[in-house]
Design a protein around this motif. Structure first.
Motif, PDB file in Angstrom:
ATOM      1  N   GLU A 120       0.964  -1.087  -0.097  1.00 42.38           N
ATOM      2  CA  GLU A 120      -0.050   0.198   0.134  1.00 42.38           C
ATOM      3  C   GLU A 120       0.836   1.237  -0.010  1.00 42.38           C
ATOM      4  N   ASN A 122       4.064   1.564  -1.145  1.00 45.18           N
ATOM      5  CA  ASN A 122       4.646   1.691  -2.340  1.00 45.18           C
ATOM      6  C   ASN A 122       3.956   2.144  -3.216  1.00 45.18           C
ATOM      7  N   GLU A 123       2.537   1.955  -3.289  1.00 48.51           N
ATOM      8  CA  GLU A 123       1.499   2.226  -4.238  1.00 48.51           C
ATOM      9  C   GLU A 123       1.328   3.927  -4.079  1.00 48.51           C
ATOM     10  N   GLN A 124       1.332   4.136  -2.807  1.00 53.78           N
ATOM     11  CA  GLN A 124       1.109   5.679  -2.546  1.00 53.78           C
ATOM     12  C   GLN A 124       2.301   6.519  -3.150  1.00 53.78           C
ATOM     13  N   ARG A 126       4.136   5.515  -5.439  1.00 54.24           N
ATOM     14  CA  ARG A 126       4.220   5.672  -7.041  1.00 54.24           C
ATOM     15  C   ARG A 126       3.288   6.622  -7.500  1.00 54.24           C
ATOM     16  N   SER A 127       2.380   6.901  -6.821  1.00 55.05           N
ATOM     17  CA  SER A 127       1.089   7.660  -7.226  1.00 55.05           C
ATOM     18  C   SER A 127       1.230   8.863  -6.668  1.00 55.05           C
ATOM     19  N   GLY A 128       1.879   9.132  -5.751  1.00 55.59           N
ATOM     20  CA  GLY A 128       1.825  10.291  -4.842  1.00 55.59           C
ATOM     21  C   GLY A 128       2.761  11.468  -5.075  1.00 55.59           C
TER      22      GLY A 128
END
Length: 139
Positions: A120, A122-124, A126-128
């Motif tokens: 979670e 890592n996804e933040q 990448r998209s943050g």
């Protein structure tokens, strides 16, 4: 320097493998404590002493909460013959570590995450706001 990502499992006794390259860099005994973002952090003893010195050099009134946060939960971790460390229940609880764990290298220290929480985060990342942060750091 600690780099990379490694996935492991924790057994019923709270033991988990620790990356061999990280064990080499951190030494036979290192400090594990709770950290920000609901994960754990592992510092080599030299870095722990440096951090302790920074806290000691500042006003105790200003640093007391940081000292409480770090010191109250800190443990000395030692690897066994199989390269495992034991994480006490209070640290596993803080980081939500149940079975699947991810250990990441972050330069001078390592972080221990529940694999789900790391995915979670890592996804933040990448998209943050990473691009803005990298620009600010003049990458």
């Amino acid at each position: 320097m600690l780099i990379g990502k490694y996935d492991y499992t924790i057994d019923e006794k709270g033991r988990m493998n620790f990356p061999p390259k990280f064990r080499e860099a951190l030494g036979s005994t290192f400090i594990v404590t709770r950290w920000l973002d609901d994960c754990l952090v592992a510092f080599p003893e030299t870095e722990w002493e440096r951090i302790s010195g920074l806290l000691t050099d500042k006003s105790m009134v200003r640093t007391r909460d940081v000292q409480r946060f770090l010191y109250a939960s800190a443990v000395e971790a030692e690897t066994d013959k199989q390269g495992r460390i034991r994480l006490p229940a209070h640290l596993r609880e803080h980081a939500g570590l149940e079975k699947e764990v991810t250990v990441i290298g972050v330069g001078g220290h390592a972080e221990i995450w529940s694999t789900k929480a790391w995915q979670e985060k890592n996804e933040q990342l990448r998209s943050g706001p990473i691009a803005a942060a990298m620009e600010e750091l003049e990458f």
